[in-house]
Design an enzyme around this catalytic site. Structure first.
Site, PDB file in Angstrom:
ATOM      1  CG  ASP A  16      -1.736   1.203   1.384  1.00  0.00           C
ATOM      2  OD1 ASP A  16      -2.486   1.522   0.449  1.00  0.00           O
ATOM      3  OD2 ASP A  16      -1.633   1.873   2.435  1.00  0.00           O
ATOM      4  CG  ASP A  18      -2.334   7.561  -0.074  1.00  0.00           C
ATOM      5  OD1 ASP A  18      -1.673   8.611  -0.021  1.00  0.00           O
ATOM      6  OD2 ASP A  18      -2.947   7.187  -1.088  1.00  0.00           O
TER       7      ASP A  18
END
Length: 272
Positions: A16, A18
């Site tokens: 991932d 953010d």
């Protein structure tokens, strides 16, 4: 580190962005060293993001500016996966887009048509210039029979000074007014995960999902059959961990306070 399982050596990683690699324009401590170590060890990895607002080139440039090695081909967005999904289901479909440049570009790259009326599909992502007019048009199209596709259900997006409403917050309004649940593409849906696995060419059992959000990243990894590693660098922290575990109904295989702990753990698993 907290562990509920001993993970195997990873054949690949889905990472991932953010809240895991950066907060807005600020790199999370240790991200550059960790990614550099993966490259040095020859570990395949993709940056898999629910963020649909910009294209992979922009994401790669953002990472490079932080000192994190990345190429556009290593970025996999919910916008790309959404456009691919629609193109496979309805080649050449007419799509009304609520979203930003990255989503519109993905739609046209997939051979779909961006339209303002008579749409086959309403495709919605995060739109920080959202207007009431766009919401009204989307609701009317959905009532007229257009399919509703959502890039990602994130209610909040971590930024430098806190959080902002995410795509899922906009979707809550559209679902209430449109009366239709969307096809969800991004995490925790398996559609984005399977799209990323196909691109990397590894199986779920071999590929770790790494992220900061139990409700999206970890739930998606568990649902796809991936080993999961939660880092407490973003949405999830020690204070809300128990609450998120209850909400998500899943537990990560391993939990790390920071990326330095994660890097050490992976190095031990690789054994080289």
């Amino acid at each position: 580190m907290t562990s509920t399982a001993q993970l195997p050596s990873p054949a690949g990683l889905l990472i991932d962005l953010d809240g895991t690699i950066y907060h807005g324009g600020r790199m999370i401590e240790g991200a550059d060293e960790w990614i550099a170590s993966l490259i040095a060890r020859g570990v395949p990895h993709l940056f898999v993001t629910n963020n649909s607002t910009v294209n992979p080139q922009t994401f790669a440039a953002r990472l490079q500016a932080m000192g994190i090695p990345a190429e556009p081909e290593q970025v996999c967005t919910s916008a790309q996966a959404a456009a691919s999904y629609i193109a496979l289901e309805q080649p050449g479909a007419a799509v009304f887009v609520i979203g930003e440049d990255g989503l519109r570009e993905a739609v046209t790259t997939a051979g779909l048509r961006v339209v303002e009326s008579d749409a086959d599909v309403v495709l919605q992502g995060l739109d920080r210039n959202l207007s009431y007019e766009s919401l009204t048009r989307a609701v009317r199209l959905i009532h007229s029979g257009a399919r509703y596709v959502l890039t990602n259900p994130d209610l909040l997006l971590p930024v430098e000074d806190g959080v902002i409403p995410g795509s899922g917050s906009i979707s809550a309004l559209l679902q209430a007014a449109g009366g239709q649940k969307p096809v969800v593409i991004g995490k925790p849906s398996g559609i984005l995960v399977n799209y990323a696995l196909d691109r990397m060419g590894t199986t779920a059992e071999q590929t770790w999902m790494v992220g900061d959000n139990l409700l999206t990243d970890i739930a998606a990894g568990v649902g796809a059959g991936c080993p999961t590693a939660l880092v407490l660098t973003g949405i999830t922290n020690q204070d809300n961990l128990a609450s998120y575990v209850e909400q998500a109904g899943v537990r990560p295989d391993v939990i790390f306070e920071n990326l330095h702990e994660l890097q050490t753990y992976i190095s031990e698993r690789l054994g080289r």
